[in-house]
Design a protein around this motif. Structure first.
Motif, PDB file in Angstrom:
ATOM      1  N   LEU A  87       0.787  -1.230   0.005  1.00 43.26           N
ATOM      2  CA  LEU A  87       0.113  -0.128  -0.009  1.00 43.26           C
ATOM      3  C   LEU A  87       0.907   1.218  -0.197  1.00 43.26           C
ATOM      4  N   SER A  88       1.884   1.103   0.705  1.00 40.15           N
ATOM      5  CA  SER A  88       2.895   2.348   0.774  1.00 40.15           C
ATOM      6  C   SER A  88       3.396   2.638  -0.439  1.00 40.15           C
ATOM      7  N   GLN A  89       3.951   1.698  -1.260  1.00 40.68           N
ATOM      8  CA  GLN A  89       4.496   1.550  -2.626  1.00 40.68           C
ATOM      9  C   GLN A  89       3.424   2.090  -3.648  1.00 40.68           C
ATOM     10  N   TYR A  90       2.370   1.752  -3.468  1.00 39.88           N
ATOM     11  CA  TYR A  90       1.088   1.839  -4.470  1.00 39.88           C
ATOM     12  C   TYR A  90       0.809   3.386  -4.318  1.00 39.88           C
ATOM     13  N   ILE A  91       0.626   4.013  -3.070  1.00 41.10           N
ATOM     14  CA  ILE A  91       0.468   5.449  -2.966  1.00 41.10           C
ATOM     15  C   ILE A  91       1.688   6.421  -3.310  1.00 41.10           C
ATOM     16  N   GLN A  92       2.516   5.973  -3.145  1.00 40.91           N
ATOM     17  CA  GLN A  92       3.833   6.860  -3.585  1.00 40.91           C
ATOM     18  C   GLN A  92       3.982   6.866  -4.965  1.00 40.91           C
ATOM     19  N   HIS A  93       3.537   5.730  -5.665  1.00 40.13           N
ATOM     20  CA  HIS A  93       3.744   5.825  -7.152  1.00 40.13           C
ATOM     21  C   HIS A  93       2.692   6.390  -8.143  1.00 40.13           C
ATOM     22  N   LEU A  94       1.527   6.978  -7.349  1.00 42.48           N
ATOM     23  CA  LEU A  94       0.404   7.734  -7.755  1.00 42.48           C
ATOM     24  C   LEU A  94       0.967   8.903  -8.360  1.00 42.48           C
ATOM     25  N   SER A 150      -5.667   0.929   5.162  1.00 38.93           N
ATOM     26  CA  SER A 150      -5.629   1.840   3.811  1.00 38.93           C
ATOM     27  C   SER A 150      -5.716   3.129   4.036  1.00 38.93           C
ATOM     28  N   LEU A 151      -6.687   3.453   4.747  1.00 38.41           N
ATOM     29  CA  LEU A 151      -6.826   5.039   5.123  1.00 38.41           C
ATOM     30  C   LEU A 151      -5.583   5.583   6.050  1.00 38.41           C
ATOM     31  N   ILE A 152      -4.989   4.944   6.706  1.00 38.56           N
ATOM     32  CA  ILE A 152      -3.681   5.275   7.322  1.00 38.56           C
ATOM     33  C   ILE A 152      -2.542   5.384   6.695  1.00 38.56           C
ATOM     34  N   LYS A 153      -2.200   4.441   5.550  1.00 44.87           N
ATOM     35  CA  LYS A 153      -1.411   4.598   4.428  1.00 44.87           C
ATOM     36  C   LYS A 153      -1.679   5.672   3.715  1.00 44.87           C
ATOM     37  N   TRP A 154      -2.713   6.125   3.433  1.00 46.57           N
ATOM     38  CA  TRP A 154      -3.035   7.131   2.506  1.00 46.57           C
ATOM     39  C   TRP A 154      -2.711   8.630   3.338  1.00 46.57           C
ATOM     40  N   ARG A 155      -3.254   8.436   4.626  1.00 47.15           N
ATOM     41  CA  ARG A 155      -2.555   9.720   5.343  1.00 47.15           C
ATOM     42  C   ARG A 155      -1.258   9.742   5.535  1.00 47.15           C
ATOM     43  N   ASP A 156      -0.550   8.868   5.595  1.00 47.79           N
ATOM     44  CA  ASP A 156       0.995   8.894   5.822  1.00 47.79           C
ATOM     45  C   ASP A 156       1.594   9.107   4.369  1.00 47.79           C
ATOM     46  N   GLU A 157       1.210   8.575   3.525  1.00 46.39           N
ATOM     47  CA  GLU A 157       2.151   8.664   2.368  1.00 46.39           C
ATOM     48  C   GLU A 157       1.471  10.009   1.247  1.00 46.39           C
ATOM     49  N   MET A 158       0.032   9.950   1.352  1.00 39.92           N
ATOM     50  CA  MET A 158      -0.459  10.986   0.508  1.00 39.92           C
ATOM     51  C   MET A 158      -0.759  12.344   1.197  1.00 39.92           C
ATOM     52  N   PHE A 159      -1.562  12.532   2.259  1.00 39.66           N
ATOM     53  CA  PHE A 159      -2.087  13.418   2.750  1.00 39.66           C
ATOM     54  C   PHE A 159      -1.066  14.367   3.549  1.00 39.66           C
ATOM     55  N   ASN A 160      -0.159  13.860   4.372  1.00 38.67           N
ATOM     56  CA  ASN A 160       0.824  14.338   5.330  1.00 38.67           C
ATOM     57  C   ASN A 160       1.816  15.115   4.522  1.00 38.67           C
ATOM     58  N   LEU A 195     -10.687  14.181   4.934  1.00 40.87           N
ATOM     59  CA  LEU A 195      -9.979  14.744   6.137  1.00 40.87           C
ATOM     60  C   LEU A 195     -10.815  13.976   7.479  1.00 40.87           C
ATOM     61  N   VAL A 196     -12.013  14.024   7.507  1.00 40.97           N
ATOM     62  CA  VAL A 196     -12.875  13.019   8.345  1.00 40.97           C
ATOM     63  C   VAL A 196     -12.474  11.840   8.502  1.00 40.97           C
ATOM     64  N   TYR A 197     -12.421  11.196   7.324  1.00 42.55           N
ATOM     65  CA  TYR A 197     -11.996   9.460   7.332  1.00 42.55           C
ATOM     66  C   TYR A 197     -10.625   9.547   7.838  1.00 42.55           C
ATOM     67  N   LEU A 198      -9.704  10.543   7.517  1.00 44.55           N
ATOM     68  CA  LEU A 198      -8.340  10.293   7.974  1.00 44.55           C
ATOM     69  C   LEU A 198      -8.073  10.367   9.325  1.00 44.55           C
ATOM     70  N   SER A 199      -9.133  11.113  10.183  1.00 48.40           N
ATOM     71  CA  SER A 199      -8.982  11.289  11.632  1.00 48.40           C
ATOM     72  C   SER A 199      -9.127  10.054  12.276  1.00 48.40           C
ATOM     73  N   ILE A 200      -8.275   9.432  12.686  1.00 45.05           N
ATOM     74  CA  ILE A 200      -8.274   7.989  13.046  1.00 45.05           C
ATOM     75  C   ILE A 200      -7.560   7.785  14.399  1.00 45.05           C
ATOM     76  N   ASP A 201      -8.203   7.403  15.360  1.00 44.05           N
ATOM     77  CA  ASP A 201      -7.391   7.256  16.675  1.00 44.05           C
ATOM     78  C   ASP A 201      -7.269   5.752  16.772  1.00 44.05           C
ATOM     79  N   PRO A 202      -5.959   5.600  16.697  1.00 44.70           N
ATOM     80  CA  PRO A 202      -5.222   3.974  16.943  1.00 44.70           C
ATOM     81  C   PRO A 202      -5.735   3.279  18.300  1.00 44.70           C
ATOM     82  N   GLN A 203      -6.028   4.198  19.276  1.00 45.44           N
ATOM     83  CA  GLN A 203      -6.128   3.319  20.545  1.00 45.44           C
ATOM     84  C   GLN A 203      -7.599   2.894  20.778  1.00 45.44           C
ATOM     85  N   ASP A 204      -8.676   3.789  19.774  1.00 44.62           N
ATOM     86  CA  ASP A 204      -9.966   3.185  19.806  1.00 44.62           C
ATOM     87  C   ASP A 204     -10.585   3.759  18.347  1.00 44.62           C
ATOM     88  N   LEU A 205     -10.618   2.497  17.570  1.00 38.40           N
ATOM     89  CA  LEU A 205     -11.113   2.819  16.192  1.00 38.40           C
ATOM     90  C   LEU A 205     -12.756   3.295  16.358  1.00 38.40           C
TER      91      LEU A 205
END
Length: 770
Positions: A87-94, A150-160, A195-205
């Motif tokens: 997923l990381s590689q896929y998003i990076q190559h978009l 998938s959403l977390i990878k999008w946040r880390d690789e595309m949004f941030n 941005l709402v979907y990407l606001s994820i709390d890892p401690q409590d999904l």
């Protein structure tokens, strides 16, 4: 993609088998979708790997150990890691197209990626339900179901990495829309929702979390909104008036509310309104205040309502508006009342229009107060939607100008005349002898409106009670029902105690009617008195007092009904004393002084005048001294009641000046065009002045008694109090009847000290003496 499933023990073979399918699912192959066969093969391959790897992934010994817990080792970590890297590689190559902005690229790829993530989540369903759930329950908060991963990878690789560019382009698009340019609203909506979907709390999904939405978008959006509208509003007001600006504000607010409903999260709506209210309304409230007076003067209700609705969005901005309204009402009331006073003074100076004592007519005065109240009450109802803040401003202004104006208080420290004028106003529409045309526009509703605002309600009560007493004893009440309804309304507005004396007066009238019937049944028909209406009134309830000037010698012809009254009354109420108030009675008598063939005259006279005329039944002429001895009373009083007869030529005199030897002769034929003649109104006396002094004295005494009762009641419970504390507690207790002055309270305290109810201690403290 091969149709032959890989060996379930081979991770690399399994991944190599499913990867092409993932490419199709995520849209890497030019948005070509995955087939159902490919989808089922990918699902089966993942399922086989996870199920069989779990069964074989442990040694027989470990399986035997785990059999006690009815469980075995779950597989999924290796394939989860493969997916994570992929997923990381896929998003990076978009890559974005050269013809599109980053925002367009972002929304296009995000939309396709999130659709694929849902399908991909289903392919890894078995891993999600068993391995992922087991890892998270064991405390692994860095493991997620495939959709969340998938959403977390999008946040880390595309949004941030591209956050600033993305937010800038979103805000630019919103500004273009505010500038009435056509934009693709889907770009705004989809990017903000991401941005709402990407606001994820890892401690409590499952816990709602808007941290990315708030920090990355909401804060810059609110700042941009404040800057935009601060700039636009200031520029608009440079070239437009306040009314146009208010219309512009309404349009902008409606647009922003619509935008917030379409694009923004609920969390943003309130802070957005606060920003809009601050930039559009609070910042320019002073400009609106400056225009408000002009709108009031022009009676622009619609524009005032528009201003109120805007300012009410920021409640604290309404206070200056309410203060301005209050001051404006006071000013307009002063102008109107000063004009009435000036007109009255002009009428007095003009001999052709002179009306008597020069005071303003109660009807004109009260109706002016009512018209001012109605004018601004309509504004409060229509423009301010009955807002309590503005109702209070209206009430404060009315209370001020009703009690303080050039008519009510002609001198700075004089007591207000409004209560007295209001009582006279009530007398005007309650008295039957007043012409119908003179009582038009006079009613109990107007009375109660003004009554609500007068400070000295006890003064009104005293004057109203005196006029009511006269209406009752003279039989000039227009309607008993109307009288009682007014008293009932006064009671509702104040208290039962307030109207207790008035209620008792009606009871006395009813008891007097019963007494009259008993006397009539026991009297002979030989007396010249055809109808005798005695009124027995409780001295403490009625505003009448015995006046020695009116001590009267009753003619023999009238003795029988009076003696019968004494007899019947004493039989019913032994021990009570009757005291005659001859100055308040009146009589009607028939006089055969008309031309032969004409009906007799009907004269309305006072009791003194009655004795004078009865004396002329015995002889035609008397000297002044003889007539005075027959009638009694003080000489000045006798002459005041005699003069109307000479003025209207019922009795002729030998000289123009009255002395003991002046002869008075009754005429043989009275030449009056009216058959009914009243001689009472022409009596000159200073009764009105005496009555006014009595009313003032009674009010002062009642207030003194009321203050004494309040102070004693307070001190009895508190035992000791400082001077200032006692005064502060007493003053609110008096407001239902009058507005007490500090000096009056101090005088009453001194009086109670003299009476030994209180004593003064050294430190300006009072102590109650039980």
């Amino acid at each position: 993609m091969s149709a032959t499933l890989p060996a379930f023990t081979d991770l690399n073979a399994t991944w190599t088998f499913i990867q092409p399918g993932l490419e199709f699912i995520l849209g890497a192959q030019n948005d070509q979708g995955v087939t159902s066969t490919m989808y089922m093969n990918c699902y089966t391959a993942v399922y086989n790997y996870c199920v069989n790897k779990s069964r074989r992934g442990s040694t027989p010994q470990s399986i035997a150990q785990n059999s006690d817990n009815n469980s075995y080792s779950l597989a999924g970590a290796e394939i989860y890691q493969k997916l994570n890297v992929y997923l990381s590689q896929y998003i990076q190559h978009l890559k974005k197209l050269s013809t599109e902005s980053f925002l367009e690229f972002y929304v296009r790829k995000w939309t396709r990626f999130t659709i694929g993530a849902v399908y991909m989540n289903n392919i890894f369903d078995y891993m999600n339900r068993y391995w992922v759930q087991k890892e998270r329950s064991d405390g692994r908060k860095d493991v997620f179901d495939v959709n969340t991963l998938s959403l977390i990878k999008w946040r880390d690789e595309m949004f941030n990495p591209n956050c600033e560019v993305l937010i800038e382009q979103i805000l630019n698009l919103i500004e273009k829309q505010r500038n009435n340019l056509i934009v693709d609203t889907n770009l705004i909506s989809s990017s903000i929702k991401s941005l709402v979907y990407l606001s994820i709390d890892p401690q409590d999904l499952k816990k709602p979390n808007l941290i990315i939405y708030v920090n990355s978008f909401e804060k810059p959006f609110l700042k941009a909104t404040m800057d935009y509208y601060s700039r636009e509003s200031s520029e608009f007001l440079l070239n437009h008036n306040v009314v146009d600006y208010m219309k512009k504000c309404e349009t902008r607010l409606a647009e922003e509310i619509s935008r917030s409903n379409n694009y923004l999260e609920e969390h943003t709506k309130k802070p957005l309104l606060d920003v809009l209210n601050g930039a559009l309304i609070e910042k320019h409230a002073n400009e609106m205040y400056d225009q408000f007076l002009q709108l009031l003067e022009q009676n622009q209700i619609g524009h005032i309502q528009r201003m109120y609705k805007l300012l009410s969005r920021v409640p604290k901005t309404l206070d200056p508006l309410a203060d301005t309204l209050e001051n404006y009402i006071k000013k307009e009331a002063k102008i109107a009342l000063d004009a009435i006073k000036k007109q009255t003074m002009t009428n007095i100076e003009d001999d052709n229009k002179k009306k008597g004592n020069g005071t303003v007519e109660p009807k004109v005065y009260v109706n002016t107060l009512i018209s001012i109240y109605n004018q601004f009450n309509d504004i409060v109802i229509k423009a301010f939607n009955k807002d309590t803040k503005f109702i209070r401003s209206l009430d404060n202004a009315c209370r001020y100008f009703v009690n303080n104006n050039s008519i009510a208080t002609p001198k700075p420290r004089s007591p207000s005349k409004t209560p007295e004028l209001l009582a006279k106003y009530a007398d005007g529409f309650l008295k039957s002898s007043v012409k119908e045309t003179d009582s038009i526009d006079m009613n109990a509703d107007n009375l109660m409106v003004v009554f609500k605002f007068i400070n000295d309600k006890d003064t009104f009560e005293e004057h109203y009670r005196r006029s009511l007493a006269k209406r009752l004893i003279n039989g000039t009440c227009k309607s008993d029902e109307l009288e009682e309804s007014v008293i009932h309304r006064l009671q509702e507005e104040n208290s039962i105690e307030y109207t207790s004396k008035m209620t008792k007066m009606f009871s006395d009238m009813k008891a007097s009617e019963d007494l009259k019937l008993k006397i009539k049944q026991q009297s002979s028909n030989s007396t010249i008195v055809k109808d005798f209406n005695p009124l027995v009134l409780a001295q403490s309830m009625w505003p009448f007092r015995h006046v020695a000037d009116y001590d009267l010698k009753v003619a023999e012809e009238l003795q029988e009904p009076i003696e019968k009254l004494k007899q019947v009354y004493i039989e019913q109420h032994s021990g009570r004393q009757l005291q005659w108030l001859w100055n308040h009675g009146r009589a009607e008598l028939k006089a055969n002084l008309s031309r032969k063939g004409k009906p007799p005259f009907s004269f309305t006279v006072s009791n003194i005048q009655l004795m004078i005329l009865i004396a002329f039944n015995k002889q035609k002429s008397y000297s002044s001294k003889e007539l005075h001895e027959i009638v009694g009373t003080k000489k000045e009083t006798f002459e005041a009641h005699l003069l109307p007869f000479t003025k209207f030529k019922l009795i002729e005199t030998s000289t123009n000046e009255i002395n003991d030897d002046t002869i008075f002769t009754i005429v043989d034929e009275y030449k009056s065009k009216k058959l009914k003649v009243s001689f009472i109104s022409a009596i000159k006396s200073n009764e009105s002045k005496i009555e006014e002094d009595e009313a003032t004295k009674e009010i002062d005494e009642a207030r003194k008694t009321y203050l004494q009762a309040c102070i004693v009641r307070i001190m009895k419970s508190r035992k000791q109090m400082k001077n200032s504390e006692l005064i502060n507690e007493v003053m609110p207790l008096t407001l239902s009847r009058f507005k007490a002055k500090v000096i009056d309270i101090k005088r009453v305290i001194d009086l109670l000290i003299e009476k030994e109810y209180l004593k003064r201690l050294d430190d300006n403290t009072f102590e109650y003496i039980s």
